[in-house]
Design a protein around this motif. Structure first.
Motif, mmCIF file in Angstrom:
data_model
loop_
_atom_site.group_PDB
_atom_site.id
_atom_site.type_symbol
_atom_site.label_atom_id
_atom_site.label_comp_id
_atom_site.label_asym_id
_atom_site.label_seq_id
_atom_site.Cartn_x
_atom_site.Cartn_y
_atom_site.Cartn_z
ATOM 1 N N GLU A 81 1.075 -0.622 -0.308
ATOM 2 C CA GLU A 81 0.063 0.023 0.288
ATOM 3 C C GLU A 81 0.740 1.198 -0.083
ATOM 4 O O GLU A 81 0.491 2.654 -0.744
ATOM 5 C CB GLU A 81 -1.272 -0.355 1.059
ATOM 6 N N GLY A 82 2.604 1.308 0.396
ATOM 7 C CA GLY A 82 3.369 2.336 0.692
ATOM 8 C C GLY A 82 3.339 2.336 -0.648
ATOM 9 O O GLY A 82 3.237 4.093 -1.159
ATOM 10 N N TYR A 83 3.704 1.831 -1.710
ATOM 11 C CA TYR A 83 4.318 2.144 -2.774
ATOM 12 C C TYR A 83 2.842 2.422 -3.863
ATOM 13 O O TYR A 83 3.372 2.778 -4.543
ATOM 14 C CB TYR A 83 4.781 0.777 -3.388
ATOM 15 N N ASN A 84 1.899 1.796 -3.262
ATOM 16 C CA ASN A 84 0.233 1.828 -3.808
ATOM 17 C C ASN A 84 0.649 3.967 -4.192
ATOM 18 O O ASN A 84 0.193 4.105 -5.408
ATOM 19 C CB ASN A 84 -0.513 1.223 -3.409
ATOM 20 N N LEU A 85 0.543 4.009 -2.995
ATOM 21 C CA LEU A 85 0.924 6.129 -2.687
ATOM 22 C C LEU A 85 2.061 6.122 -2.936
ATOM 23 O O LEU A 85 2.032 7.682 -2.816
ATOM 24 C CB LEU A 85 0.242 6.055 -1.159
ATOM 25 N N MET A 86 2.953 5.816 -3.634
ATOM 26 C CA MET A 86 4.158 6.689 -3.559
ATOM 27 C C MET A 86 4.911 7.505 -4.306
ATOM 28 O O MET A 86 4.152 8.668 -3.368
ATOM 29 C CB MET A 86 5.831 5.592 -3.313
ATOM 30 N N THR A 87 3.636 7.584 -5.545
ATOM 31 C CA THR A 87 3.322 8.410 -6.762
ATOM 32 C C THR A 87 2.252 9.948 -6.319
ATOM 33 O O THR A 87 2.087 11.068 -6.825
ATOM 34 C CB THR A 87 3.680 7.901 -8.102
ATOM 35 N N THR A 88 1.349 9.138 -5.648
ATOM 36 C CA THR A 88 0.232 10.233 -5.523
ATOM 37 C C THR A 88 0.341 10.888 -4.316
ATOM 38 O O THR A 88 0.192 11.970 -4.236
ATOM 39 C CB THR A 88 -0.850 9.234 -6.015
ATOM 40 N N ASN A 89 0.895 10.138 -4.058
ATOM 41 C CA ASN A 89 0.684 10.976 -1.960
ATOM 42 C C ASN A 89 1.886 10.730 -1.213
ATOM 43 O O ASN A 89 2.491 9.562 -0.653
ATOM 44 C CB ASN A 89 -0.419 10.975 -1.494
ATOM 45 N N PRO A 90 2.997 10.295 -0.981
ATOM 46 C CA PRO A 90 4.625 10.069 -0.790
ATOM 47 C C PRO A 90 4.847 10.661 0.831
ATOM 48 O O PRO A 90 5.305 9.318 1.078
ATOM 49 C CB PRO A 90 5.354 10.601 -1.976
ATOM 50 N N GLY A 91 4.023 12.051 1.451
ATOM 51 C CA GLY A 91 3.675 11.747 2.660
ATOM 52 C C GLY A 91 3.567 10.577 3.584
ATOM 53 O O GLY A 91 3.861 10.051 4.161
ATOM 54 N N LEU A 130 12.824 -1.768 5.582
ATOM 55 C CA LEU A 130 14.079 -0.361 6.074
ATOM 56 C C LEU A 130 14.042 0.513 4.620
ATOM 57 O O LEU A 130 14.113 1.634 4.205
ATOM 58 C CB LEU A 130 14.822 -0.896 6.964
ATOM 59 N N ASP A 131 14.813 -0.646 3.916
ATOM 60 C CA ASP A 131 14.778 -0.626 2.945
ATOM 61 C C ASP A 131 13.619 0.586 1.696
ATOM 62 O O ASP A 131 13.842 1.390 1.337
ATOM 63 C CB ASP A 131 15.051 -1.881 1.576
ATOM 64 N N SER A 132 12.134 -0.453 1.850
ATOM 65 C CA SER A 132 11.019 0.664 1.766
ATOM 66 C C SER A 132 10.958 2.196 2.293
ATOM 67 O O SER A 132 10.828 3.091 1.367
ATOM 68 C CB SER A 132 9.904 -0.264 1.582
ATOM 69 N N TYR A 133 10.631 2.132 3.371
ATOM 70 C CA TYR A 133 11.172 3.574 4.367
ATOM 71 C C TYR A 133 12.069 4.995 3.422
ATOM 72 O O TYR A 133 11.515 5.633 2.741
ATOM 73 C CB TYR A 133 11.610 3.171 5.801
ATOM 74 N N ALA A 134 13.611 4.080 3.686
ATOM 75 C CA ALA A 134 14.907 4.074 2.444
ATOM 76 C C ALA A 134 13.965 4.915 1.528
ATOM 77 O O ALA A 134 14.853 5.875 0.563
ATOM 78 C CB ALA A 134 15.966 3.446 2.313
ATOM 79 N N GLU A 135 13.744 4.380 0.121
ATOM 80 C CA GLU A 135 13.238 5.025 -0.817
ATOM 81 C C GLU A 135 12.387 5.858 -0.751
ATOM 82 O O GLU A 135 12.220 6.306 -1.703
ATOM 83 C CB GLU A 135 12.748 3.376 -1.712
ATOM 84 N N SER A 136 11.417 5.576 0.301
ATOM 85 C CA SER A 136 10.299 6.764 0.139
ATOM 86 C C SER A 136 11.238 8.183 0.181
ATOM 87 O O SER A 136 10.554 9.089 -0.333
ATOM 88 C CB SER A 136 9.784 6.309 0.995
ATOM 89 N N ALA A 177 17.177 8.833 3.431
ATOM 90 C CA ALA A 177 17.689 7.668 2.286
ATOM 91 C C ALA A 177 19.005 6.930 2.985
ATOM 92 O O ALA A 177 19.066 5.996 3.158
ATOM 93 C CB ALA A 177 17.316 7.850 1.610
ATOM 94 N N LEU A 178 19.889 7.157 2.709
ATOM 95 C CA LEU A 178 21.003 6.923 3.106
ATOM 96 C C LEU A 178 20.922 6.391 4.616
ATOM 97 O O LEU A 178 21.526 5.206 4.560
ATOM 98 C CB LEU A 178 22.258 7.267 3.050
ATOM 99 N N SER A 179 20.484 6.473 6.009
ATOM 100 C CA SER A 179 20.146 6.126 7.165
ATOM 101 C C SER A 179 19.882 5.019 6.304
ATOM 102 O O SER A 179 20.129 4.481 7.411
ATOM 103 C CB SER A 179 20.056 7.193 8.188
ATOM 104 N N TYR A 180 18.474 5.292 6.774
ATOM 105 C CA TYR A 180 17.659 4.114 6.326
ATOM 106 C C TYR A 180 18.098 2.766 5.061
ATOM 107 O O TYR A 180 17.725 0.861 6.023
ATOM 108 C CB TYR A 180 15.832 4.312 6.702
ATOM 109 N N TYR A 181 19.387 3.076 4.045
ATOM 110 C CA TYR A 181 19.530 1.752 3.563
ATOM 111 C C TYR A 181 20.867 0.873 4.617
ATOM 112 O O TYR A 181 21.104 -0.205 4.040
ATOM 113 C CB TYR A 181 20.157 2.836 2.163
ATOM 114 N N GLN A 182 21.406 2.173 5.196
ATOM 115 C CA GLN A 182 22.270 1.045 5.564
ATOM 116 C C GLN A 182 21.722 0.258 6.418
ATOM 117 O O GLN A 182 22.425 -1.042 7.172
ATOM 118 C CB GLN A 182 23.020 2.486 6.273
#
Length: 553
Positions: free
Chosen positions: A474-484, A504-510, A520-525
């Motif tokens: 659902e996060g990815y469904n909203l990524m382009t229309t409502n990234p917040g 964590l990877d998905s959170y970083a991508e957002s 993003a860098l912090s959560y990717y790590q």
């Protein structure tokens, strides 16, 4: 094509087999089965390798000269059960009244029916002469305690998951020859069953009989002359309207329409299409606020009869909404009923309640009969792949988002905790729609609190493996229309599943999508630290390289 319907018992009546044959003939039958599988049913080798199965064939072949007829039959059953495909089984039929002889197989049964409740294995029905044993919580069957006896019978049972095993095993536990071969009983004439009743340990010795019993469409009917653990009184909804395949009743107090659908077959001239069209008309013309579709007893039928059920629900905008349409599933939901479950999941706003189904969501179904030339035993072998959902969906069952089990006390006292949960519990706040509503209103902390409570609620114990991927999707469904809002959902996932590298990877991508590269860098790590050298860590490393490459330019 009509799919095999699995109803109350897996043991049907056969005709025309004497089973009088030599060791060489049994071995020839075994080779015939082996060749048939390798020639026409290679698809069955997906839970067991061909090499491992052939090894079992060779072991049985070598053992046949030393085995009696019942042991050989059980050996064949075990071979076919190794595929763990619910529809694929050796057809073991009680043969009553046939000529008796040293080489004649004649299966009998004990006149009782057990059921596996969450609080134990109980005798729920028995012939009147054994009525005292009814309501007993089984502690021992013959030579083994109840748990060990169930495990001893397991290799004979064709099943795909644990609910399917529990559904079928109780019938195998009533076949004297199976209990004898598996060492549960000392002979095939009688079995002692010990149980707890009224605080005391008691034992009843059951004599085998040359009969078969019909427990009806739902598997809970009483044969003539049998006692039932259920107390006299009003039948619960799930027990009303038999022997009809379908039943409908309106509950005015909650404005709920209850529909039992227990076989995916037309009931004589009463068609599925006509019944569900009638249901849709009733919903349209009356004050119906909830629909309960009960398929917990539905063992299948004709898959192509599912369409009018789906279309009637989709067309009912009044009911096809989150929190208004509930479907009861369980350990007998199988075959065409599993396909119906899949289609409801895919196309409607259903909330599943009850127990997990008896079948994988994508599965091998329709069977062809292979007849062994000397014994005339038949094997039903699956050949058709049914795939209603994503081909990558490897779930062993459809699990309810709201888990409700029936205890023995519920059964005895005619209480249906599943229907009661729908009628009287607050199930109107499904996970994803509720989270979306809260985060879109800026209530991120409240959304987390709701999700955390949802995660801890035992009603959702079967659904927990779906929480993380569903929130993530659902996060990815909203990524382009409502990234917040997407970012808020990904954050909730990291709080619920702090050890998940993927969350964590998905959170970083957002964060990267929102242009917040430091976060993003912090959560990717963090994702890399959780996954080390896995696929998620590999993706996180690539994304870090991409961010740093952009920074240089």
């Amino acid at each position: 094509m009509i799919k095999q319907i699995v109803l109350a018992t897996l043991l049907f009546i056969s005709v025309g087999s004497s089973f009088s044959q030599t060791t060489a003939e049994w071995q020839a039958d075994l080779r015939h089965l082996q060749k048939a599988v390798h020639t026409n049913y290679k698809n069955l080798f997906y839970n067991i390798s061909a090499t491992d199965w052939d090894r079992s064939v060779e072991e049985l072949n070598a053992a046949i000269p030393k085995l009696d007829k019942n042991q050989i039959l059980v050996g064949f059953m075990k071979l076919v059960a190794q595929f763990h495909v619910g529809h694929t089984q050796l057809n073991t039929y009680p043969l009553h009244g046939h000529q008796q002889g040293t080489n004649t197989i004649s299966l009998h049964r004990y006149p009782f029916l057990m059921y596996w409740f969450p609080d134990g294995l109980y005798i729920i029905k028995a012939q009147n002469k054994y009525a005292n044993a009814v309501t007993g919580k089984v502690t021992r069957i013959g030579n083994m305690n109840a748990g060990a006896a169930c495990e001893a019978i397991r290799p004979l049972v064709s099943y795909e998951n644990e609910p399917g095993f529990k559904s079928s095993a109780v019938y195998y536990l009533a076949i004297p020859e199976f209990l004898h071969v598996q060492g549960i009983a000392n002979n095939s004439d009688e079995i002692s069953v010990s149980y707890k009743k009224n605080g005391k340990e008691e034992t009843t010795v059951f004599k085998s009989v040359d009969e078969n019993y019909d427990f009806g469409v739902g598997g809970f009917d009483n044969p003539p002359g049998w006692a039932d653990a259920r107390l006299a009184g009003n039948n619960p909804l799930w027990q009303k309207g038999f022997p009809s395949f379908r039943y409908m009743e309106y509950i005015p107090s909650s404005k709920t329409l209850y529909v039992r659908h227990s076989a995916t077959l037309n009931d004589g001239d009463k068609t599925i299409a006509a019944f569900f069209n009638g249901m849709a008309d009733y919903i349209e013309n009356n004050d119906v606020q909830k629909l309960i579709l009960d398929i917990r007893l539905n063992g299948g039928g004709n898959n192509y009869l599912n369409k009018p059920i789906i279309t009637s629900i989709i067309a009912s905008k009044k009911i096809n909404q989150p929190g208004k349409f509930f479907c009861i599933i369980g350990r007998r939901t199988f075959s065409a009923a599993q396909n119906l479950t899949n289609e409801l999941e895919k196309y409607t706003e259903v909330t599943f309640v009850g127990e997990p189904t008896a079948e994988n969501v994508n599965f091998y179904g329709d069977t062809k009969l292979e007849t062994l030339p000397n014994s005339n035993i038949t094997a039903s072998l699956s050949w058709m792949w049914w795939q209603n959902l994503d081909p990558r969906d490897s779930r062993k069952a459809t699990s309810p988002s709201v888990a409700v089990d029936m205890s023995f006390a519920d059964y005895q006292n005619n209480i249906d905790p599943v229907v009661n949960a729908i009628l009287y519990s607050d199930l109107s706040r499904p996970l994803i729609p509720t989270l979306k509503t809260l985060v879109s209103s800026g209530k991120k902390e409240e959304a987390l609190s709701f999700a955390s409570g949802y995660q801890k609620d035992p009603h959702h114990r079967y659904f927990l493996d779906r929480m993380e991927p569903d929130i993530n999707q659902e996060g990815y469904n909203l990524m382009t229309t409502n990234p917040g809002d997407a970012n808020a959902l990904f954050w909730i996932n990291t709080q619920l599943f702090p050890e998940s590298a993927n969350a964590l990877d998905s959170y970083a991508e957002s964060f990267m999508y929102m242009g917040k590269t430091e976060e993003a860098l912090s959560y990717y790590q963090m994702a890399i630290a959780k996954d080390k050298e896995g696929i998620t860590a590999e993706n996180s490393k690539k994304m870090i390289e991409k961010i740093r490459a952009r920074a240089k330019h």
